[in-house]
Write an enzyme that holds these catalytic residues in place. Structure first.
Site, PDB file in Angstrom:
ATOM      1  N   LYS A 159     101.685  24.643  54.283  1.00 28.34           N
ATOM      2  CA  LYS A 159     100.811  25.747  54.420  1.00 28.34           C
ATOM      3  C   LYS A 159     100.939  26.772  53.348  1.00 28.34           C
ATOM      4  O   LYS A 159      99.940  27.306  52.790  1.00 28.34           O
ATOM      5  CB  LYS A 159     101.035  26.603  55.708  1.00 28.34           C
ATOM      6  CG  LYS A 159     101.242  25.728  56.946  1.00 28.34           C
ATOM      7  CD  LYS A 159     101.359  26.509  58.153  1.00 28.34           C
ATOM      8  CE  LYS A 159     102.639  27.130  58.238  1.00 28.34           C
ATOM      9  NZ  LYS A 159     103.889  25.863  58.431  1.00 28.34           N
ATOM     10  N   ASP A 177     103.734  33.027  56.456  1.00 28.98           N
ATOM     11  CA  ASP A 177     104.873  32.870  57.706  1.00 28.98           C
ATOM     12  C   ASP A 177     104.754  33.454  58.999  1.00 28.98           C
ATOM     13  O   ASP A 177     104.722  32.848  59.947  1.00 28.98           O
ATOM     14  CB  ASP A 177     106.335  33.318  57.015  1.00 28.98           C
ATOM     15  CG  ASP A 177     107.454  32.778  57.826  1.00 28.98           C
ATOM     16  OD1 ASP A 177     107.398  31.775  58.063  1.00 28.98           O
ATOM     17  OD2 ASP A 177     108.089  33.681  58.267  1.00 28.98           O
ATOM     18  N   ARG A 243      85.858  11.571  62.025  1.00 31.06           N
ATOM     19  CA  ARG A 243      85.292  11.571  60.788  1.00 31.06           C
ATOM     20  C   ARG A 243      83.612  12.020  60.607  1.00 31.06           C
ATOM     21  O   ARG A 243      83.246  12.031  59.610  1.00 31.06           O
ATOM     22  CB  ARG A 243      85.121  10.025  60.628  1.00 31.06           C
ATOM     23  CG  ARG A 243      86.661   9.573  60.667  1.00 31.06           C
ATOM     24  CD  ARG A 243      86.803   8.030  60.400  1.00 31.06           C
ATOM     25  NE  ARG A 243      85.798   7.857  58.872  1.00 31.06           N
ATOM     26  CZ  ARG A 243      86.008   6.575  58.306  1.00 31.06           C
ATOM     27  NH1 ARG A 243      86.488   5.546  59.030  1.00 31.06           N
ATOM     28  NH2 ARG A 243      85.628   6.425  57.278  1.00 31.06           N
TER      29      ARG A 243
END
EC number: 2.7.11.-
Length: 307
Positions: A159, A177, A243
């Site tokens: 991340k 965080d 998808r």
């Protein structure tokens, strides 16, 4: 739910403390503000004592016309044990009876030079923000093409590294965080970083870096409306990932549902570019352009023609 003490209100709006200094740590529990006009006239049946009391020119002019006995009675009732504070606007002269009553009951009596309506609006907005329902989320919040994107996922999934790459590409970091998210309005969530870690980014192997110092003030934001959640997870070959983009997943956060995308992570995938495209595609959907639905419609039309 957040908490606001009277001392914080004094500091934020530069209010003058006139009396009741022992009560400045009282808590304000509601963003509603009361202008006690009826109470000045002696009607205390529905007195909202738990609210901040705001006195302007109208209330004090009426109060000045009362008898000495009435003024003593009204101020004693006005300064209850539940009352967080009383604020007088416009820098008006404060009656001595009110000063004495505030001192006796330890209700902070404050003065402001702002006009009553202006002060009421500013304080209401401030209290609504501070007292709004809040949650803390483990993730990274970035501003990508004007879209507030909350990156979530397990520790070590990438991340912070994705956020760093986005900052290098010209986007802005809001929080890393830990993200504090507040319900700012109906179906509107606003995220920001805790003050302790504001503008900081943690990169494993590198440590903590200050994004504003390295990349400039244009690389950070103090807060941003959260519009999209992108969940990063390690690639699972046994899992079927969307998808086409026809399925829309949502996650409930505080009291608001937010659209949620799941991105599988594996070596070779440029997550920063995918997050950029996801943000642009989100904006297009808001404008009524849905590529997946258009493709599905074209496919259905082609099948009908073949039949």
């Amino acid at each position: 739910m957040g908490k606001v003490r009277v001392s914080e209100l004094i500091e934020h709006f530069d209010l003058k403390l006139v009396s009741g200094e022992k009560g400045i740590e009282r808590e304000i529990v509601t963003s509603d503000i009361s202008r006690p006009g009826l109470e000045m006239a002696g009607f205390f049946t529905y007195y909202p004592a738990e609210r901040m009391q705001l006195l302007g020119k109208t209330e004090l002019s009426f109060f000045g016309a009362l008898s000495k006995e009435d003024r003593l009675e009204r101020t004693a009732k006005l300064c209850s044990d539940e009352t967080p504070c009383i604020v007088v606007s416009r820098g008006l002269d404060i009656p001595q009876e009110l000063i004495d009553a505030a001192h006796a009951s330890n209700v902070p009596l404050l003065s402001s030079s702002l006009k009553t309506t202006r002060l009421s609006g500013l304080v209401t907005n401030y209290l609504e923000t501070r007292l709004a329902p809040m949650t803390s989320v483990h993730g990274v919040l970035v501003d990508v093409y004007g879209v507030g994107v909350l990156l979530t996922g397990d520790s070590g999934v990438g991340k912070s590294e994705t956020a760093l790459e986005l900052v290098k590409r010209g986007h802005r970091l809001v929080a890393d965080d830990s993200v504090e998210i507040r319900q700012a309005g109906e179906n509107e969530l606003v995220g920001n970083a805790p003050e302790l870690i504001q503008h900081l980014l943690e990169i494993r192997g590198l440590g903590i870096i200050n994004v504003m110092t390295l990349f400039g003030a244009g690389a950070v934001r103090n807060y941003k409306k959260v519009s999209l959640i992108i969940h990063l997870e390690f690639w699972n070959p046994e899992k079927m990932y969307d998808r086409l983009g026809l399925e829309e997943d949502h996650t409930q956060m505080v009291d608001t549902p937010l659209p949620r995308l799941t991105l599988p992570v594996r070596p070779g995938r440029n997550l920063a570019v995918i997050v950029e495209v996801a943000s642009m595609n989100f904006r297009l959907k808001k404008m009524g352009v849905h590529a997946a639905k258009q493709f599905s419609d074209r496919l259905n039309d082609a099948l009908k023609e073949n039949k």
